[in-house]
Write an enzyme that holds these catalytic residues in place. Structure first.
Site, PDB file in Angstrom:
ATOM      1  N   TYR A 144       1.138  -1.329   0.104  1.00  0.00           N
ATOM      2  CA  TYR A 144      -0.159   0.518   0.227  1.00  0.00           C
ATOM      3  C   TYR A 144       0.704   1.105  -0.511  1.00  0.00           C
ATOM      4  O   TYR A 144       0.577   2.195  -1.222  1.00  0.00           O
ATOM      5  CB  TYR A 144      -0.919  -0.370   0.975  1.00  0.00           C
ATOM      6  CG  TYR A 144      -1.687   1.358   1.831  1.00  0.00           C
ATOM      7  CD1 TYR A 144      -2.390   1.982   1.010  1.00  0.00           C
ATOM      8  CD2 TYR A 144      -1.020   2.058   2.702  1.00  0.00           C
ATOM      9  CE1 TYR A 144      -2.940   2.817   1.896  1.00  0.00           C
ATOM     10  CE2 TYR A 144      -1.486   3.572   3.299  1.00  0.00           C
ATOM     11  CZ  TYR A 144      -2.866   4.217   2.040  1.00  0.00           C
ATOM     12  OH  TYR A 144      -3.109   5.721   2.874  1.00  0.00           O
ATOM     13  N   LYS A 148       2.165   4.298  -2.289  1.00  0.00           N
ATOM     14  CA  LYS A 148       1.174   5.271  -2.138  1.00  0.00           C
ATOM     15  C   LYS A 148       2.830   6.174  -2.356  1.00  0.00           C
ATOM     16  O   LYS A 148       2.407   7.426  -2.948  1.00  0.00           O
ATOM     17  CB  LYS A 148       1.077   6.040  -1.012  1.00  0.00           C
ATOM     18  CG  LYS A 148      -0.160   5.007  -0.373  1.00  0.00           C
ATOM     19  CD  LYS A 148      -1.792   5.792  -0.878  1.00  0.00           C
ATOM     20  CE  LYS A 148      -1.749   6.644  -0.220  1.00  0.00           C
ATOM     21  NZ  LYS A 148      -2.962   7.621  -0.753  1.00  0.00           N
TER      22      LYS A 148
HETATM   23  N1  LIG Z   1      -7.488   6.174   8.057  1.00  0.00           N
HETATM   24  C1  LIG Z   1      -5.763   6.409   7.186  1.00  0.00           C
HETATM   25  O1  LIG Z   1      -5.470   6.720   8.209  1.00  0.00           O
HETATM   26  C2  LIG Z   1      -5.106   7.657   6.527  1.00  0.00           C
HETATM   27  C3  LIG Z   1      -5.385   7.901   4.931  1.00  0.00           C
HETATM   28  N2  LIG Z   1      -4.519   8.543   4.184  1.00  0.00           N
HETATM   29  C4  LIG Z   1      -5.619   8.258   2.892  1.00  0.00           C
HETATM   30  O2  LIG Z   1      -6.397   8.619   2.452  1.00  0.00           O
HETATM   31  C5  LIG Z   1      -7.466   8.370   1.494  1.00  0.00           C
HETATM   32  C6  LIG Z   1      -8.716   8.588   1.533  1.00  0.00           C
HETATM   33  O3  LIG Z   1      -8.908   7.590   3.189  1.00  0.00           O
HETATM   34  P1  LIG Z   1     -10.213   6.959   3.706  1.00  0.00           P
HETATM   35  O4  LIG Z   1     -10.462   7.901   3.586  1.00  0.00           O
HETATM   36  O5  LIG Z   1      -9.677   5.964   4.939  1.00  0.00           O
HETATM   37  O6  LIG Z   1     -10.726   5.417   3.205  1.00  0.00           O
HETATM   38  P2  LIG Z   1     -11.632   5.109   2.597  1.00  0.00           P
HETATM   39  O7  LIG Z   1     -11.475   3.430   1.956  1.00  0.00           O
HETATM   40  O8  LIG Z   1     -12.938   5.058   3.971  1.00  0.00           O
HETATM   41  O9  LIG Z   1     -12.645   5.434   0.984  1.00  0.00           O
HETATM   42  C7  LIG Z   1     -11.671   5.584  -0.106  1.00  0.00           C
HETATM   43  C8  LIG Z   1     -12.722   5.635  -0.732  1.00  0.00           C
HETATM   44  O10 LIG Z   1     -12.448   5.651  -2.925  1.00  0.00           O
HETATM   45  C9  LIG Z   1     -12.727   4.271  -2.777  1.00  0.00           C
HETATM   46  N3  LIG Z   1     -11.748   3.397  -4.434  1.00  0.00           N
HETATM   47  C10 LIG Z   1     -11.049   2.417  -3.712  1.00  0.00           C
HETATM   48  N4  LIG Z   1     -11.145   2.521  -5.003  1.00  0.00           N
HETATM   49  C11 LIG Z   1     -11.566   2.486  -5.949  1.00  0.00           C
HETATM   50  C12 LIG Z   1     -11.334   2.824  -7.471  1.00  0.00           C
HETATM   51  N5  LIG Z   1     -10.738   2.434  -8.521  1.00  0.00           N
HETATM   52  N6  LIG Z   1     -11.932   3.842  -8.570  1.00  0.00           N
HETATM   53  C13 LIG Z   1     -12.880   4.499  -7.625  1.00  0.00           C
HETATM   54  N7  LIG Z   1     -12.709   5.014  -6.197  1.00  0.00           N
HETATM   55  C14 LIG Z   1     -12.392   4.083  -5.089  1.00  0.00           C
HETATM   56  C15 LIG Z   1     -12.792   3.002  -1.997  1.00  0.00           C
HETATM   57  O11 LIG Z   1     -14.664   2.347  -2.499  1.00  0.00           O
HETATM   58  P3  LIG Z   1     -14.343   1.053  -1.883  1.00  0.00           P
HETATM   59  O12 LIG Z   1     -14.365   1.229  -0.408  1.00  0.00           O
HETATM   60  O13 LIG Z   1     -15.288   0.288  -2.145  1.00  0.00           O
HETATM   61  O14 LIG Z   1     -12.791   0.361  -1.562  1.00  0.00           O
HETATM   62  C16 LIG Z   1     -13.929   4.080  -0.889  1.00  0.00           C
HETATM   63  O15 LIG Z   1     -14.952   5.256  -0.868  1.00  0.00           O
HETATM   64  C17 LIG Z   1      -6.897   7.478   0.968  1.00  0.00           C
HETATM   65  O16 LIG Z   1      -5.906   8.176  -0.053  1.00  0.00           O
HETATM   66  C18 LIG Z   1      -5.835   6.663   2.018  1.00  0.00           C
HETATM   67  O17 LIG Z   1      -4.625   6.552   1.448  1.00  0.00           O
HETATM   68  C19 LIG Z   1      -3.831   8.783   4.099  1.00  0.00           C
HETATM   69  C20 LIG Z   1      -2.949   9.015   5.883  1.00  0.00           C
HETATM   70  C21 LIG Z   1      -3.830   8.178   6.764  1.00  0.00           C
HETATM   71  C1  LIG Z   2      -1.058  -3.138  17.086  1.00  0.00           C
HETATM   72  C2  LIG Z   2      -3.452  -2.933  16.496  1.00  0.00           C
HETATM   73  C3  LIG Z   2      -4.310  -4.250  16.439  1.00  0.00           C
HETATM   74  C4  LIG Z   2      -3.731  -1.734  16.947  1.00  0.00           C
HETATM   75  C5  LIG Z   2      -5.438  -1.515  16.452  1.00  0.00           C
HETATM   76  C6  LIG Z   2      -5.200   0.179  15.328  1.00  0.00           C
HETATM   77  C7  LIG Z   2      -4.696   0.064  13.983  1.00  0.00           C
HETATM   78  C8  LIG Z   2      -5.686  -0.368  13.160  1.00  0.00           C
HETATM   79  C9  LIG Z   2      -4.384   1.563  13.513  1.00  0.00           C
HETATM   80  C10 LIG Z   2      -3.312   1.585  14.897  1.00  0.00           C
HETATM   81  C11 LIG Z   2      -2.402   3.089  13.334  1.00  0.00           C
HETATM   82  C12 LIG Z   2      -3.201   2.699  12.728  1.00  0.00           C
HETATM   83  C13 LIG Z   2      -2.937   3.124  10.526  1.00  0.00           C
HETATM   84  C14 LIG Z   2      -3.800   2.951   9.917  1.00  0.00           C
HETATM   85  C15 LIG Z   2      -4.158   1.967   9.539  1.00  0.00           C
HETATM   86  C16 LIG Z   2      -4.768   1.328  10.856  1.00  0.00           C
HETATM   87  C17 LIG Z   2      -3.887   1.570  12.169  1.00  0.00           C
HETATM   88  C18 LIG Z   2      -2.766   0.832  11.616  1.00  0.00           C
HETATM   89  C19 LIG Z   2      -2.674   3.302   8.261  1.00  0.00           C
HETATM   90  C20 LIG Z   2      -1.763   2.245   8.141  1.00  0.00           C
HETATM   91  C21 LIG Z   2      -3.827   3.906   7.502  1.00  0.00           C
HETATM   92  C22 LIG Z   2      -3.466   3.989   5.601  1.00  0.00           C
HETATM   93  C23 LIG Z   2      -1.990   5.197   6.202  1.00  0.00           C
HETATM   94  O1  LIG Z   2      -1.650   6.326   5.066  1.00  0.00           O
HETATM   95  C24 LIG Z   2      -1.677   5.613   7.494  1.00  0.00           C
HETATM   96  C25 LIG Z   2      -1.901   5.230   8.376  1.00  0.00           C
HETATM   97  C26 LIG Z   2      -0.780   4.902   9.751  1.00  0.00           C
HETATM   98  C27 LIG Z   2      -1.431   4.556  10.979  1.00  0.00           C
END
Ligand SMILES: NC(=O)C1=CN([C@@H]2O[C@H](COP(=O)(O)OP(=O)(O)OC[C@H]3O[C@@H](n4cnc5c(N)ncnc54)[C@H](OP(=O)(O)O)[C@@H]3O)[C@@H](O)[C@H]2O)C=CC1
Ligand SMILES: CC(C)=CCC[C@@H](C)[C@H]1CC[C@H]2C3=C(CC[C@]12C)[C@@]1(C)CCC(=O)C[C@@H]1CC3
Length: 345
Positions: A144, A148
Site C-alpha cells: 500500500y 502511495k
Molecule cells: N485512514 C487513514 O488513516 C489514512 C488515509 N490516507 C489516505 O486517505 C485517503 C482516504 O482514506 P480513507 O477515507 O481512510 O479510505 P476509504 O477506504 O474510507 O475511502 C476511499 C474510497 O475510495 C474508493 N475507491 C477505492 N478504489 C476505487 C476505484 N478504483 N475507483 C473509485 N473509487 C475507489 C473506496 O471504495 P471501497 O471502499 O469500495 O474500496 C472508498 O469509497 C486514501 O487515499 C488513503 O490512502 C492517508 C493517511 C492515513
Molecule cells: C495493534 C493494533 C491491532 C492496533 C489497532 C489500530 C490499528 C488498526 C491502527 C493504528 C495505526 C493506524 C494507521 C493506519 C491504519 C490503522 C492503524 C494501523 C494507516 C496504515 C492507514 C493508512 C495510512 O496511510 C497510514 C496509517 C498509519 C496509522
C-alpha cells in the site's frame, strides 16, 4: 472564435468521496458553498448539492463525465491498506492516478489536491518530528505504502504552471473520527476477541493521530492556496493534530471510552514483530489452501511499537494551517459516535 468558459472555482470533484475522509470533505465543501461531484466505485449516501458518478477511476471516460465544468479535484480514493492486494494497489494507486491526471488535463481542471500519506517516508523505524525533507522510504512497510509513494511522485510531477495545472499533496497521519472504517472498528474487534491485553514495547513511543476534520481543513486550505505564485505548487505537506501522543495512551483512551479494558502487559517489540512476520509469511504461503488474515501484521506492529510523528511547520508557514479540533475533543467526539461498538452492546 468561441471563448472557453472557465469553470466556476466553487465547482469541484471528490474522487473517493464515498469513503471516510472523502465524505467528511464533501460535507465541509458544501458548508463552504462549493457544488460537488463525487466519483467513487460505490455510492454510500445522498446529499443535496452533490452529484454522484459511480465508477472505477481507471476508466477515463467515466472520469471525464464527472469532471465536466470542474476546476478543482480532490483525489482521496485508494483501496484499503488491509486489503493487502498488491495488484489492486498498483492498478488503482498508480495506473488509476495516471488516468486521473490525464482526465484532469483533458477536462481543463486547474487544480488537484492529492491525499497522500505521511507513511511515504516511514520504513518501520523511529521518526521524530519528521519534516517533508525526509526522503521517500526505500523499504516501505507494505505494498500500500509503496504505491502511495509512486502516486505522490506522479501527482507532484504533473504540476505545470505553463499549462495551468497545479497540484499539491497532503500527507495526513492516522486519521480518526466518526464513520472511520479502520482504526476504531479494528481496535474494538481485537478487544472483543481478547487480544488487546498487551502493549508492544515499553509503551513510550509517540505517534500522530489526526482528527478527520483537521485533515479536511488541511485539504481545503491547500486548494485555496494553490495559485501559480504560491510556494505550495508541486509540494507535499504533512497534516496532523500537531499533538504527538503515546500510541498506547491513545488506544487506551479509545478503548476505555468505549467501555473496554486498557492493555496492561508488556511484550518485547522484536518478539512480536518476528511473530507477526512469521504469521504473515504463513498466510501468504497458505493463501491457496486457507484464507486467514492475522490481526497483528508486521505493518501494524511497526506502527504500534515505534515513534512516528511529523512536523507541520511547513503547512503552518505556507498556508496558515492550525488544527481546529484538539486530540481530546476528537477522541470524545469519536467515542460518542460509535454507540454500537460499546462494550456489551
Ligand atoms: N485512514 C487513514 O488513516 C489514512 C488515509 N490516507 C489516505 O486517505 C485517503 C482516504 O482514506 P480513507 O477515507 O481512510 O479510505 P476509504 O477506504 O474510507 O475511502 C476511499 C474510497 O475510495 C474508493 N475507491 C477505492 N478504489 C476505487 C476505484 N478504483 N475507483 C473509485 N473509487 C475507489 C473506496 O471504495 P471501497 O471502499 O469500495 O474500496 C472508498 O469509497 C486514501 O487515499 C488513503 O490512502 C492517508 C493517511 C492515513
Ligand atoms: C495493534 C493494533 C491491532 C492496533 C489497532 C489500530 C490499528 C488498526 C491502527 C493504528 C495505526 C493506524 C494507521 C493506519 C491504519 C490503522 C492503524 C494501523 C494507516 C496504515 C492507514 C493508512 C495510512 O496511510 C497510514 C496509517 C498509519 C496509522
Amino acid at each position: 472564435m468561441a471563448t472557453r468558459i472557465r469553470p466556476s472555482s466553487k465547482r469541484c470533484a471528490v474522487i473517493g468521496g464515498s469513503g471516510f475522509l472523502g465524505r467528511h470533505l464533501v460535507e465541509k465543501l458544501l458548508d463552504k458553498g462549493y457544488t460537488v461531484s463525487v466519483f467513487d466505485i460505490r455510492q454510500s449516501y445522498e446529499l443535496p448539492g452533490v452529484t454522484f458518478h459511480q465508477g472505477d477511476l481507471c476508466d477515463k471516460l467515466g472520469l471525464l463525465t464527472a469532471l465536466r465544468d470542474v476546476s478543482l479535484v480532490f483525489h482521496c480514493a485508494s483501496p484499503a491498506p488491509a486489503s493487502d492486494n498488491k495488484a489492486l494497489f498498483e492498478r488503482v494507486n498508480i495506473q488509476g492516478t495516471k488516468t486521473v491526471i490525464e482526465a484532469c488535463t483533458e477536462a481543463g481542471v486547474q487544480k488537484m489536491v492529492l491525499t497522500s500519506s505521511a507513511s511515504v517516508v516511514f520504513e518501520g523505524t523511529d521518526i521524530k518530528n519528521g519534516s517533508e525533507e525526509l526522503p521517500y522510504a526505500k523499504k516501505p512497510i507494505d505494498y500500500y505504502t509503496q504505491t502511495k509513494i509512486e502516486q505522490e511522485k506522479l501527482v507532484l510531477k504533473a504540476c505545470n504552471k505553463d499549462r495551468g495545472f497545479l497540484t499539491v499533496a497532503i500527507r495526513p497521519h492516522g486519521i480518526f473520527g466518526p464513520r472511520d472504517p479502520q482504526l476504531v472498528p479494528i481496535l474494538v474487534d481485537t478487544a472483543r476477541r481478547g487480544k488487546m491485553k498487551f502493549i508492544i514495547g515499553d509503551g513510550s513511543n509517540l505517534v500522530d493521530f489526526t482528527y478527520v476534520e483537521n485533515v479536511v481543513h488541511g485539504h481545503i486550505l491547500a486548494a485555496e492556496f494553490l495559485r501559480p505564485e504560491s510556494p505550495i505548487c508541486g509540494k507535499a505537506y504533512h497534516i496532523t493534530n500537531d499533538e504527538p501522543v503515546r500510541f498506547w495512551d491513545f488506544m487506551s483512551d479509545m478503548l476505555v471510552g468505549l467501555g473496554y479494558a486498557a492493555p496492561r502487559y508488556h511484550l518485547p517489540y522484536f518478539l512480536v514483530y518476528g511473530l507477526a512476520l512469521l504469521l504473515w509469511l504463513l498466510s501468504v504461503l497458505l493463501r491457496p489452501l486457507v484464507a486467514f488474515k492475522p490481526t497483528f501484521t508486521p505493518m501494524r506492529v511497526a506502527l504500534a511499537g515505534t515513534h512516528h510523528f511529523y512536523s507541520v511547520s511547513k503547512a503552518k508557514q505556507d498556508m496558515g494551517y492550525k488544527p481546529l479540533v484538539s486530540l481530546k475533543d476528537g477522541i470524545k467526539r469519536t467515542v460518542e459516535s460509535y454507540p454500537h461498538l460499546r462494550h456489551g452492546v
